[in-house]
Scaffold this motif. Sequence first.
Motif, PDB file in Angstrom:
ATOM      1  N   SER A 359       0.809  -1.227   0.000  1.00  0.00           N
ATOM      2  CA  SER A 359       0.000   0.000   0.000  1.00  0.00           C
ATOM      3  C   SER A 359       0.838   1.269   0.000  1.00  0.00           C
ATOM      4  CB  SER A 359      -0.932   0.006   1.216  1.00  0.00           C
ATOM      5  OG  SER A 359      -0.186  -0.067   2.424  1.00  0.00           O
ATOM      6  N   LEU A 360       1.962   1.282   0.750  1.00  0.00           N
ATOM      7  CA  LEU A 360       2.790   2.485   0.859  1.00  0.00           C
ATOM      8  C   LEU A 360       4.209   2.194   0.384  1.00  0.00           C
ATOM      9  CD1 LEU A 360       1.677   3.866   4.352  1.00  0.00           C
ATOM     10  CD2 LEU A 360       0.919   4.626   2.088  1.00  0.00           C
ATOM     11  N   LEU A 361       4.698   3.040  -0.504  1.00  0.00           N
ATOM     12  CA  LEU A 361       6.070   2.948  -1.007  1.00  0.00           C
ATOM     13  C   LEU A 361       6.911   3.968  -0.244  1.00  0.00           C
ATOM     14  CD1 LEU A 361       8.109   1.871  -3.131  1.00  0.00           C
ATOM     15  CD2 LEU A 361       7.340   3.729  -4.632  1.00  0.00           C
ATOM     16  N   GLU A 362       7.879   3.494   0.534  1.00  0.00           N
ATOM     17  CA  GLU A 362       8.729   4.368   1.355  1.00  0.00           C
ATOM     18  C   GLU A 362      10.132   4.412   0.760  1.00  0.00           C
ATOM     19  OE1 GLU A 362       8.287   4.179   5.693  1.00  0.00           O
ATOM     20  OE2 GLU A 362       6.964   2.456   5.333  1.00  0.00           O
ATOM     21  N   ILE A 363      10.638   5.638   0.580  1.00  0.00           N
ATOM     22  CA  ILE A 363      11.924   5.827  -0.095  1.00  0.00           C
ATOM     23  C   ILE A 363      12.734   6.884   0.642  1.00  0.00           C
ATOM     24  CG2 ILE A 363      13.038   6.585  -2.245  1.00  0.00           C
ATOM     25  CD1 ILE A 363      10.535   5.627  -3.712  1.00  0.00           C
ATOM     26  N   GLU A 364      14.041   6.654   0.719  1.00  0.00           N
ATOM     27  CA  GLU A 364      14.981   7.662   1.199  1.00  0.00           C
ATOM     28  C   GLU A 364      15.921   8.042   0.062  1.00  0.00           C
ATOM     29  OE1 GLU A 364      17.210   6.535   4.582  1.00  0.00           O
ATOM     30  OE2 GLU A 364      15.510   6.619   5.969  1.00  0.00           O
ATOM     31  N   VAL A 365      16.164   9.324  -0.103  1.00  0.00           N
ATOM     32  CA  VAL A 365      17.101   9.825  -1.105  1.00  0.00           C
ATOM     33  C   VAL A 365      18.081  10.754  -0.409  1.00  0.00           C
ATOM     34  CG1 VAL A 365      17.385  11.025  -3.305  1.00  0.00           C
ATOM     35  CG2 VAL A 365      15.306   9.700  -2.883  1.00  0.00           C
ATOM     36  N   ASN A 366      19.375  10.451  -0.544  1.00  0.00           N
ATOM     37  CA  ASN A 366      20.412  11.285   0.034  1.00  0.00           C
ATOM     38  C   ASN A 366      20.833  12.320  -0.995  1.00  0.00           C
ATOM     39  OD1 ASN A 366      22.424  12.366   1.585  1.00  0.00           O
ATOM     40  ND2 ASN A 366      23.844  10.673   1.305  1.00  0.00           N
ATOM     41  N   LEU A 367      20.535  13.580  -0.727  1.00  0.00           N
ATOM     42  CA  LEU A 367      20.816  14.674  -1.652  1.00  0.00           C
ATOM     43  C   LEU A 367      22.102  15.361  -1.219  1.00  0.00           C
ATOM     44  CD1 LEU A 367      17.148  15.927  -1.778  1.00  0.00           C
ATOM     45  CD2 LEU A 367      18.304  14.548  -3.494  1.00  0.00           C
ATOM     46  N   ILE A 368      23.178  15.059  -1.931  1.00  0.00           N
ATOM     47  CA  ILE A 368      24.508  15.527  -1.518  1.00  0.00           C
ATOM     48  C   ILE A 368      24.707  16.991  -1.859  1.00  0.00           C
ATOM     49  CG2 ILE A 368      26.978  15.188  -1.854  1.00  0.00           C
ATOM     50  CD1 ILE A 368      26.357  12.257  -2.488  1.00  0.00           C
ATOM     51  N   SER A 369      24.238  17.416  -3.036  1.00  0.00           N
ATOM     52  CA  SER A 369      24.482  18.771  -3.526  1.00  0.00           C
ATOM     53  C   SER A 369      23.202  19.596  -3.497  1.00  0.00           C
ATOM     54  CB  SER A 369      25.013  18.718  -4.956  1.00  0.00           C
ATOM     55  OG  SER A 369      26.161  17.913  -5.052  1.00  0.00           O
ATOM     56  N   ALA A 370      23.360  20.920  -3.588  1.00  0.00           N
ATOM     57  CA  ALA A 370      22.210  21.784  -3.841  1.00  0.00           C
ATOM     58  C   ALA A 370      21.622  21.364  -5.179  1.00  0.00           C
ATOM     59  CB  ALA A 370      22.643  23.242  -3.868  1.00  0.00           C
ATOM     60  N   ASP A 371      20.324  21.086  -5.226  1.00  0.00           N
ATOM     61  CA  ASP A 371      19.820  20.310  -6.352  1.00  0.00           C
ATOM     62  C   ASP A 371      18.343  20.574  -6.596  1.00  0.00           C
ATOM     63  OD1 ASP A 371      19.947  18.402  -8.382  1.00  0.00           O
ATOM     64  OD2 ASP A 371      20.977  16.940  -7.132  1.00  0.00           O
ATOM     65  N   ASN A 372      17.842  20.010  -7.716  1.00  0.00           N
ATOM     66  CA  ASN A 372      16.426  19.890  -8.014  1.00  0.00           C
ATOM     67  C   ASN A 372      16.134  18.406  -8.202  1.00  0.00           C
ATOM     68  OD1 ASN A 372      15.704  22.926  -8.613  1.00  0.00           O
ATOM     69  ND2 ASN A 372      17.575  22.514  -9.754  1.00  0.00           N
ATOM     70  N   LEU A 373      14.908  17.988  -7.932  1.00  0.00           N
ATOM     71  CA  LEU A 373      14.585  16.575  -8.029  1.00  0.00           C
ATOM     72  C   LEU A 373      13.133  16.390  -8.468  1.00  0.00           C
ATOM     73  CD1 LEU A 373      15.526  13.598  -7.498  1.00  0.00           C
ATOM     74  CD2 LEU A 373      14.546  13.850  -5.212  1.00  0.00           C
ATOM     75  N   VAL A 374      12.975  15.581  -9.535  1.00  0.00           N
ATOM     76  CA  VAL A 374      11.655  15.180 -10.010  1.00  0.00           C
ATOM     77  C   VAL A 374      11.528  13.675  -9.782  1.00  0.00           C
ATOM     78  CG1 VAL A 374      10.041  15.143 -11.949  1.00  0.00           C
ATOM     79  CG2 VAL A 374      11.767  16.952 -11.798  1.00  0.00           C
ATOM     80  N   VAL A 375      10.430  13.251  -9.139  1.00  0.00           N
ATOM     81  CA  VAL A 375      10.178  11.835  -8.893  1.00  0.00           C
ATOM     82  C   VAL A 375       8.892  11.453  -9.635  1.00  0.00           C
ATOM     83  CG1 VAL A 375       9.907  10.019  -7.167  1.00  0.00           C
ATOM     84  CG2 VAL A 375      11.235  12.073  -6.611  1.00  0.00           C
ATOM     85  N   GLU A 376       8.976  10.436 -10.509  1.00  0.00           N
ATOM     86  CA  GLU A 376       7.838  10.045 -11.339  1.00  0.00           C
ATOM     87  C   GLU A 376       7.644   8.532 -11.291  1.00  0.00           C
ATOM     88  OE1 GLU A 376       8.005  13.485 -14.801  1.00  0.00           O
ATOM     89  OE2 GLU A 376       9.261  11.707 -15.005  1.00  0.00           O
ATOM     90  N   LEU A 377       6.421   8.116 -11.589  1.00  0.00           N
ATOM     91  CA  LEU A 377       6.037   6.705 -11.559  1.00  0.00           C
ATOM     92  C   LEU A 377       5.722   6.224 -12.971  1.00  0.00           C
ATOM     93  CD1 LEU A 377       5.248   4.186  -9.826  1.00  0.00           C
ATOM     94  CD2 LEU A 377       2.929   5.153  -9.729  1.00  0.00           C
ATOM     95  N   TYR A 378       6.286   5.052 -13.342  1.00  0.00           N
ATOM     96  CA  TYR A 378       6.079   4.450 -14.652  1.00  0.00           C
ATOM     97  C   TYR A 378       5.732   2.977 -14.489  1.00  0.00           C
ATOM     98  CZ  TYR A 378       8.305   8.615 -16.592  1.00  0.00           C
ATOM     99  OH  TYR A 378       8.606   9.909 -16.946  1.00  0.00           O
ATOM    100  N   ASP A 379       5.035   2.425 -15.487  1.00  0.00           N
ATOM    101  CA  ASP A 379       4.748   0.995 -15.430  1.00  0.00           C
ATOM    102  C   ASP A 379       5.919   0.193 -15.981  1.00  0.00           C
ATOM    103  OD1 ASP A 379       4.590   0.925 -18.220  1.00  0.00           O
ATOM    104  OD2 ASP A 379       2.414   0.721 -18.278  1.00  0.00           O
ATOM    105  N   VAL A 380       5.774  -1.124 -16.047  1.00  0.00           N
ATOM    106  CA  VAL A 380       6.874  -2.002 -16.431  1.00  0.00           C
ATOM    107  C   VAL A 380       7.318  -1.771 -17.871  1.00  0.00           C
ATOM    108  CG1 VAL A 380       5.395  -3.899 -17.223  1.00  0.00           C
ATOM    109  CG2 VAL A 380       7.687  -4.402 -16.288  1.00  0.00           C
ATOM    110  N   ASN A 381       6.451  -1.170 -18.711  1.00  0.00           N
ATOM    111  CA  ASN A 381       6.791  -0.881 -20.098  1.00  0.00           C
ATOM    112  C   ASN A 381       7.306   0.534 -20.311  1.00  0.00           C
ATOM    113  OD1 ASN A 381       5.915  -3.476 -21.106  1.00  0.00           O
ATOM    114  ND2 ASN A 381       3.815  -2.768 -20.762  1.00  0.00           N
ATOM    115  N   GLY A 382       7.511   1.266 -19.221  1.00  0.00           N
ATOM    116  CA  GLY A 382       7.991   2.632 -19.332  1.00  0.00           C
ATOM    117  C   GLY A 382       6.892   3.633 -19.632  1.00  0.00           C
ATOM    118  N   LYS A 383       5.629   3.279 -19.383  1.00  0.00           N
ATOM    119  CA  LYS A 383       4.515   4.200 -19.609  1.00  0.00           C
ATOM    120  C   LYS A 383       4.313   5.070 -18.381  1.00  0.00           C
ATOM    121  CE  LYS A 383      -0.410   4.402 -20.770  1.00  0.00           C
ATOM    122  NZ  LYS A 383      -1.633   3.623 -21.059  1.00  0.00           N
TER     123      LYS A 383
END
Length: 432
Positions: A359-383
């Motif tokens: 039900s819940l996807l939990e993620i940690e991302v270590n951001l080393i530099s001053a940055d921008n970040l886009v997080v997106e979801l795709y299916d197994v075929n890249g859709k």
Amino acid sequence: MSTKNPTAKILFFCFLSAFYYFYPQSTWQTLMDIPPNTNNQRFDDIFLINDQIGWAANGNYATVYKTIDGGINWTEQLNENEIEGNFYFRNIEFLNEFIGFLGTLNGKTFKTLDGGSNWEVITNISPNPPAICGLSAVGESTIYGCGAYFSPAYIIKSIDSGNTWQYFDMSPYANALVEIYFLNEDVGFVSGKSDDGAIILKTTNAGEDWTEIFNSNIPGEYVWKLQVLSNDPDILFGSIQAVSPNLGKLVKSTDGGQTWNTYDAPETNIQAVGFVDGNHGWMGGHITGFYETFDGGMTWNNLNIGSNLNRIFIINPNLAYASGTSLYKFTDETLDNITSEKQDRTPLNIYIKKNPVSSLLEIEVNLISADNLVVELYDVNGKFIRQLALLKNHSANQTKHFVFSVEDLATGTYYINFHNNSGRESRKFIKI
């Protein structure tokens, strides 16, 4: 030459073979005055005003270098210790040997009036663009810029060498722009993505109006780089950055953008593209170095040199430059300290806490530099399914915790895609 004289034919072809063997052939070589970046960070851009004088922008390490001898030696002109804040230097472009512009991904754009010795922040663009991802200098005093890869989409323009600026909201046409190229002050192209896929737009009235001339129709893809052949403006190339598990693409037009052909590229995260004629050219990206084609992109050969390529800058059929983990030159000279350096890209520090998930996807991302970040979801075929998160201009040395609901997803395999200033990559997870 008469075909009735076999001896003459043999001598003629022997002459051609000998000429080809002894005449120096241009090859890609690493420019060694600047050591390759650590952690496979890259020089995002390289620009030359002629075959001797040029500049390079070193992305995450926020440094500008200049050469006056065709890339053999480089002088540091600017680094982020000399300016307030942390920066990612994205692109660099000059109108002439003195007036130049430096785009960053951190909300500031710089200008020089003395060939790069001194830089000042441009403060009179309204609204101020959060990032400049592409620059195009044209004519004696016109400069265009575009952004941003993480949205929104906009163009900036100056017709007086950067003294005053116009801002164009491009949201009716795109949601992200990363590359811009003008043939003259009025006719130009810009590329990036819309909700429908990777796009190329064209204007014939100096950016007032735009027409979509290409769309990949695969959401999540970008047209990352554009090239127009200098000796034939009807021939255009574009590089499509895709999403796993799909390959990127080369797109090519021979009629000024009216129709397009598409060819598989050597990797998913393809970015750099550069051709010397309609058939001979190179591509590369975050994972690869130079891949070469002699048949317009139908087949590719790995040259095993370079890595993390972003820009290929063509001077003429025998001279070109490129930026990646290091700086590279295509030349018939033999340069000192030639190396076939190739590094594996250091991945983002991403941790999926539990996989498979219900039900819940939990993620940690270590951001080393001053940055921008886009997080997106795709299916197994890249859709493309949806955008999950968008962080802009966050501080360095942070660990971000994300919790995303995936209850609405059917059982199966999915990709979560992370796109920041330094790269783009996917992680696989299973929904149960």
